[in-house]
Design an enzyme around this catalytic site. Structure first.
Site, short mmCIF file in Angstrom:
data_model
loop_
_atom_site.label_atom_id
_atom_site.label_comp_id
_atom_site.label_asym_id
_atom_site.label_seq_id
_atom_site.Cartn_x
_atom_site.Cartn_y
_atom_site.Cartn_z
N ASP A 297 1.25 -6.26 -5.22
CA ASP A 297 0.68 -5.87 -3.94
C ASP A 297 1.75 -5.25 -3.05
O ASP A 297 2.76 -5.89 -2.74
CB ASP A 297 0.10 -7.12 -3.25
CG ASP A 297 -0.58 -6.77 -1.94
OD1 ASP A 297 -1.78 -6.49 -1.97
OD2 ASP A 297 0.11 -6.77 -0.89
N TYR B 179 4.91 -1.18 4.25
CA TYR B 179 6.09 -1.96 3.82
C TYR B 179 7.29 -1.05 3.53
O TYR B 179 8.41 -1.53 3.44
CB TYR B 179 5.79 -2.78 2.56
CG TYR B 179 4.65 -3.77 2.63
CD1 TYR B 179 4.05 -4.08 3.85
CD2 TYR B 179 4.18 -4.39 1.49
CE1 TYR B 179 2.99 -4.99 3.91
CE2 TYR B 179 3.14 -5.30 1.53
CZ TYR B 179 2.54 -5.59 2.75
OH TYR B 179 1.51 -6.48 2.78
N LYS C 273 -1.97 -0.08 0.44
CA LYS C 273 -2.86 -0.12 1.61
C LYS C 273 -2.62 1.08 2.52
O LYS C 273 -1.49 1.55 2.64
CB LYS C 273 -2.61 -1.40 2.43
CG LYS C 273 -2.55 -2.66 1.57
CD LYS C 273 -2.38 -3.93 2.36
CE LYS C 273 -2.05 -5.09 1.44
NZ LYS C 273 -0.63 -5.21 1.08
N HIS D 210 -5.68 -1.36 5.70
CA HIS D 210 -4.78 -2.46 6.03
C HIS D 210 -5.31 -3.34 7.18
O HIS D 210 -5.25 -4.57 7.10
CB HIS D 210 -3.39 -1.91 6.38
CG HIS D 210 -2.27 -2.86 6.11
ND1 HIS D 210 -1.05 -2.47 5.64
CD2 HIS D 210 -2.19 -4.20 6.27
CE1 HIS D 210 -0.26 -3.54 5.51
NE2 HIS D 210 -0.93 -4.60 5.88
#
Ligand code: A2P
Length: 291
Positions: A56, A61, A86, A119
């Protein structure tokens, strides 16, 4: 969604449940939030060695390239891994979603995704009456990508029942997954019930409550009775709620520890005691966040 009766048949972290569109998703995922590129690469390779098959990440990120590199060089065939990323909040909207998806895939060096998630829902605090429209437009692009076969399943993250109900007004493909904050101290009963009733699989982010479970007396005690750590106890509790946990660790020993969940079972009383822990949300509330 998987219940404890079926959970007893699960023996490996790569064993799967079936999503509402027929595709198989592993019962445990490896999380990468706040991992540097190097931590992401080595963490994913260690996780795959330990038996994880779901990885994931997220555009937000900033580690999609490192994640993709680890996935591509892991030696495991691509179709034996389940890869999620996401769409970040600043990319909402039809055209910008398509562009963001292409960017993510290019960064990862992959030609398809297993799961693509919105997200966070656009919320009323930021978008007023336009919130549902913003989510609907984004979802239209998601459906386009799904129909093109570039992603095998579509989902959302941090959606509460009201956001999901709005999405259903215009969706022609229903979400297969909702990824929410879920750990002892945040049971999300209403969202979990809504998702179960609507055949949406639930994944849990921060399943260790960002470490808060580690010094919780009931988790230490209940875990010790099973010869397990508080982390393993929290992850098993998620599984027995039918929630697929996505623990993050950069340490090979803890990565492995977090897979050892399939050789014990919490009793009804133990589940109830953990359910009753006081609420301790670690991340933002979907209706309150302003990012
Ligand atoms: P580390 O990466 O050093 O192992 P969450 O997934 O709830 O956000 O929690 C992630 C945090 O919990 C990370 O800081 C991680 O640190 C730590 N962690 C992950 N697994 C374990 C474990 N089995 N025991 C103790 N800490 C853990």
């Amino acid at each position: 969604m998987t219940k404890i009766t079926e959970m007893n048949k699960i023996k490996l972290p790569g064993d799967t449940i079936t999503l509402n569109n027929g595709i198989e998703m592993p019962v445990l995922g490896y999380g990468t939030y706040l991992s540097t590129d190097e931590e992401t690469r080595s963490g994913i390779l260690n996780a795959i060695d330990s038996g994880y098959r779901m990885i994931d990440t997220a555009s937000y990120y900033g580690n999609e390239a490192a994640a993709g590199e680890a996935i591509r060089t892991s030696g495991i065939p691509r179709d034996e891994l389940f890869v999620t990323t996401k769409l970040w909040n600043t990319d909402r909207g039809y055209r910008s979603t398509l562009d963001a998806f292409n960017r993510s895939l290019e960064l990862m060096g992959l030609d398809y995704l297993d799961l693509y998630l919105i997200h966070w829902p656009a919320n009323r605090k930021q978008f007023g009456a336009g919130a549902s429209g913003a989510n609907a437009e984004t979802w239209q692009a998601f459906e386009e990508l799904y129909k093109q076969g570039r992603v095998r399943a579509l989902g959302v993250s941090n959606f509460m029942p009201r956001h999901l109900k709005d999405l259903y007004e215009t969706a022609t493909v229903n979400p297969a997954v909702n990824q929410i904050e879920f750990h002892p101290g945040l049971t999300q009963k209403e969202t979990l019930t809504f998702c179960t009733d609507n055949d949406i699989a639930v994944q849990g982010w921060s399943p260790l409550g960002r470490r808060s479970v580690l010094d919780s007396e009931p988790l230490i005690r209940i875990g010790a009775d099973h010869g397990k750590t508080p982390a393993q106890t929290a992850l098993r509790w998620s599984l027995q709620h039918g929630v697929v946990p996505l623990p993050k660790s950069i340490d090979p020993g803890r990565i492995e520890e977090n897979t050892e969940l399939f050789d014990f079972e919490l009793s009804g009383d133990e589940m109830d005691e953990i359910d009753a822990l006081p609420e301790a949300r670690q991340g933002g509330h979907p209706d309150e966040v302003d990012f």
